[in-house]
Scaffold this active site. Sequence first.
Site, mmCIF file in Angstrom:
data_model
loop_
_atom_site.group_PDB
_atom_site.id
_atom_site.type_symbol
_atom_site.label_atom_id
_atom_site.label_comp_id
_atom_site.label_asym_id
_atom_site.label_seq_id
_atom_site.Cartn_x
_atom_site.Cartn_y
_atom_site.Cartn_z
ATOM 1 N N SER A 7 -7.045 3.839 1.043
ATOM 2 C CA SER A 7 -7.794 5.102 1.031
ATOM 3 C C SER A 7 -8.483 5.288 -0.317
ATOM 4 O O SER A 7 -7.832 5.375 -1.369
ATOM 5 C CB SER A 7 -6.852 6.272 1.290
ATOM 6 O OG SER A 7 -7.577 7.475 1.153
ATOM 7 N N HIS A 62 -10.869 3.190 4.095
ATOM 8 C CA HIS A 62 -10.645 4.543 4.616
ATOM 9 C C HIS A 62 -11.313 5.577 3.706
ATOM 10 O O HIS A 62 -11.049 5.621 2.504
ATOM 11 C CB HIS A 62 -9.136 4.806 4.705
ATOM 12 C CG HIS A 62 -8.782 6.099 5.360
ATOM 13 N ND1 HIS A 62 -8.764 6.263 6.723
ATOM 14 C CD2 HIS A 62 -8.427 7.303 4.829
ATOM 15 C CE1 HIS A 62 -8.404 7.510 7.023
ATOM 16 N NE2 HIS A 62 -8.190 8.162 5.882
ATOM 17 N N ASP A 114 -12.109 9.594 3.126
ATOM 18 C CA ASP A 114 -11.688 10.952 3.461
ATOM 19 C C ASP A 114 -12.745 11.970 3.078
ATOM 20 O O ASP A 114 -13.022 12.156 1.890
ATOM 21 C CB ASP A 114 -10.406 11.293 2.689
ATOM 22 C CG ASP A 114 -9.208 10.526 3.204
ATOM 23 O OD1 ASP A 114 -8.909 10.630 4.400
ATOM 24 O OD2 ASP A 114 -8.574 9.813 2.397
ATOM 25 N N MET A 152 -13.532 15.916 3.044
ATOM 26 C CA MET A 152 -12.858 17.220 3.170
ATOM 27 C C MET A 152 -13.831 18.327 2.794
ATOM 28 O O MET A 152 -14.644 18.148 1.891
ATOM 29 C CB MET A 152 -11.673 17.281 2.194
ATOM 30 C CG MET A 152 -10.664 16.179 2.370
ATOM 31 S SD MET A 152 -9.373 16.349 1.128
ATOM 32 C CE MET A 152 -8.474 14.827 1.392
ATOM 33 N N HIS A 166 -12.772 9.567 7.938
ATOM 34 C CA HIS A 166 -11.817 10.561 8.430
ATOM 35 C C HIS A 166 -12.375 11.928 8.050
ATOM 36 O O HIS A 166 -12.298 12.330 6.887
ATOM 37 C CB HIS A 166 -10.461 10.262 7.745
ATOM 38 C CG HIS A 166 -9.376 11.250 8.024
ATOM 39 N ND1 HIS A 166 -8.214 11.281 7.284
ATOM 40 C CD2 HIS A 166 -9.267 12.237 8.949
ATOM 41 C CE1 HIS A 166 -7.434 12.245 7.741
ATOM 42 N NE2 HIS A 166 -8.052 12.837 8.751
ATOM 43 N N MET A 195 -12.324 15.630 7.713
ATOM 44 C CA MET A 195 -11.421 16.786 7.670
ATOM 45 C C MET A 195 -12.285 18.002 7.385
ATOM 46 O O MET A 195 -12.228 18.595 6.302
ATOM 47 C CB MET A 195 -10.365 16.577 6.571
ATOM 48 C CG MET A 195 -9.302 15.570 6.953
ATOM 49 S SD MET A 195 -8.329 15.015 5.544
ATOM 50 C CE MET A 195 -9.342 13.652 5.011
ATOM 51 N N MET A 229 -1.401 12.077 11.411
ATOM 52 C CA MET A 229 -1.165 12.416 10.008
ATOM 53 C C MET A 229 0.336 12.468 9.771
ATOM 54 O O MET A 229 1.063 13.152 10.497
ATOM 55 C CB MET A 229 -1.777 13.787 9.654
ATOM 56 C CG MET A 229 -3.288 13.846 9.647
ATOM 57 S SD MET A 229 -4.116 12.688 8.530
ATOM 58 C CE MET A 229 -3.380 13.066 6.933
ATOM 59 N N GLY A 260 -3.755 13.283 -1.392
ATOM 60 C CA GLY A 260 -3.040 12.020 -1.479
ATOM 61 C C GLY A 260 -1.712 12.247 -2.192
ATOM 62 O O GLY A 260 -1.461 13.332 -2.733
ATOM 63 N N ASP A 281 -1.595 8.055 8.584
ATOM 64 C CA ASP A 281 -2.204 8.405 7.298
ATOM 65 C C ASP A 281 -1.306 9.375 6.545
ATOM 66 O O ASP A 281 -1.067 10.491 7.007
ATOM 67 C CB ASP A 281 -3.574 9.041 7.602
ATOM 68 C CG ASP A 281 -4.418 9.296 6.368
ATOM 69 O OD1 ASP A 281 -3.951 8.991 5.259
ATOM 70 O OD2 ASP A 281 -5.543 9.799 6.528
ATOM 71 N N GLY A 282 -0.841 8.917 5.379
ATOM 72 C CA GLY A 282 -0.084 9.800 4.505
ATOM 73 C C GLY A 282 1.299 9.276 4.149
ATOM 74 O O GLY A 282 2.115 9.038 5.031
HETATM 75 C C1 DX5 Z 1 -4.901 12.922 3.006
HETATM 76 C C2 DX5 Z 1 -5.812 11.788 3.321
HETATM 77 C C3 DX5 Z 1 -5.230 10.450 3.082
HETATM 78 C C4 DX5 Z 1 -4.789 10.162 1.680
HETATM 79 C C5 DX5 Z 1 -3.522 9.358 1.806
HETATM 80 O O1 DX5 Z 1 -5.392 14.068 3.606
HETATM 81 O O2 DX5 Z 1 -6.237 11.834 4.675
HETATM 82 O O3 DX5 Z 1 -6.079 9.410 3.569
HETATM 83 O O4 DX5 Z 1 -5.711 9.442 0.918
HETATM 84 O O5 DX5 Z 1 -2.974 9.206 0.548
HETATM 85 P P1 DX5 Z 1 -1.516 8.605 0.287
HETATM 86 O O6 DX5 Z 1 -1.515 7.228 0.850
HETATM 87 O O7 DX5 Z 1 -1.418 8.649 -1.197
HETATM 88 O O8 DX5 Z 1 -0.539 9.508 0.988
HETATM 89 ZN ZN ZN Z 2 -7.358 10.077 5.558
#
Ligand code: DX5
Ligand code: ZN
Length: 216
Positions: free
Chosen positions: A8, A32, A34, A36, A65, A67, A137, A144, A175-176
Amino acid sequence: MPFRIAPSILAADFLHLEKDIDLVNRCGDVIHLDVMDGTLVPNISFGFSVIDQISKVAKAPMDVHLMVVHPERWFKKVADDGVQMCSFHLEASGRRTSSFLKEIRALGMKAGVAVNPDVPVEKLFPYIGKADYFLIMSVFAGFGGQKFIYESLDRVATLKSELVKRKSDAFIEIDGGINLSTVKAVKEAGVDLAVAGSSVFGAADPAEAIKSLREA
Ligand code: DX5
Ligand code: ZN
């Protein structure tokens, strides 16, 4: 399908992004990304000016992804960047989920539905046959570096058995909180693609970290 790792970019070095994209090109399976909006989730990450730039050097498939509260506003933009996988949250799509999935597929991308840990996984069942993948999730979307929620394993297993029962070839992304202590269990539960941010880019040797996660 072999088990794959999607580093990510949220956890990458934003001052030297090209270096980290290159690492994923060489050692990872999927990039990946993200997006947001600060409304669907309590954080803002990066937008399309960044993804436009990344797309110029991306060789591994890109996985966006979304969000955001209005994901449909961005499907065309995402496709124009050459993205192969695009997911949005069920919490944002509601009754428009099937039509969003159709739009994403019509744009030539694989279409995914994502759900936060508090959404019953059964809510995804109506989209089996309509989605190419499901993004479970395993932390609440937004940041992260959070701790893996262990109940996610049951959610994955429940979804997996429904996919098998219905002879669906849709795959499961998680993810997460994926790291060396959690990855084996998610793989066993039926995950095909694991997103990993901090456990990859926070490692002393990110290439080795990806390899260990994949082979765990
Ligand atoms: C969180 C994101 C993830 C994030 C995961 O909302 O969707 O993709 O980057 O991070 P880690 O692997 O550190 O949990
Ligand atoms: Zn993500």
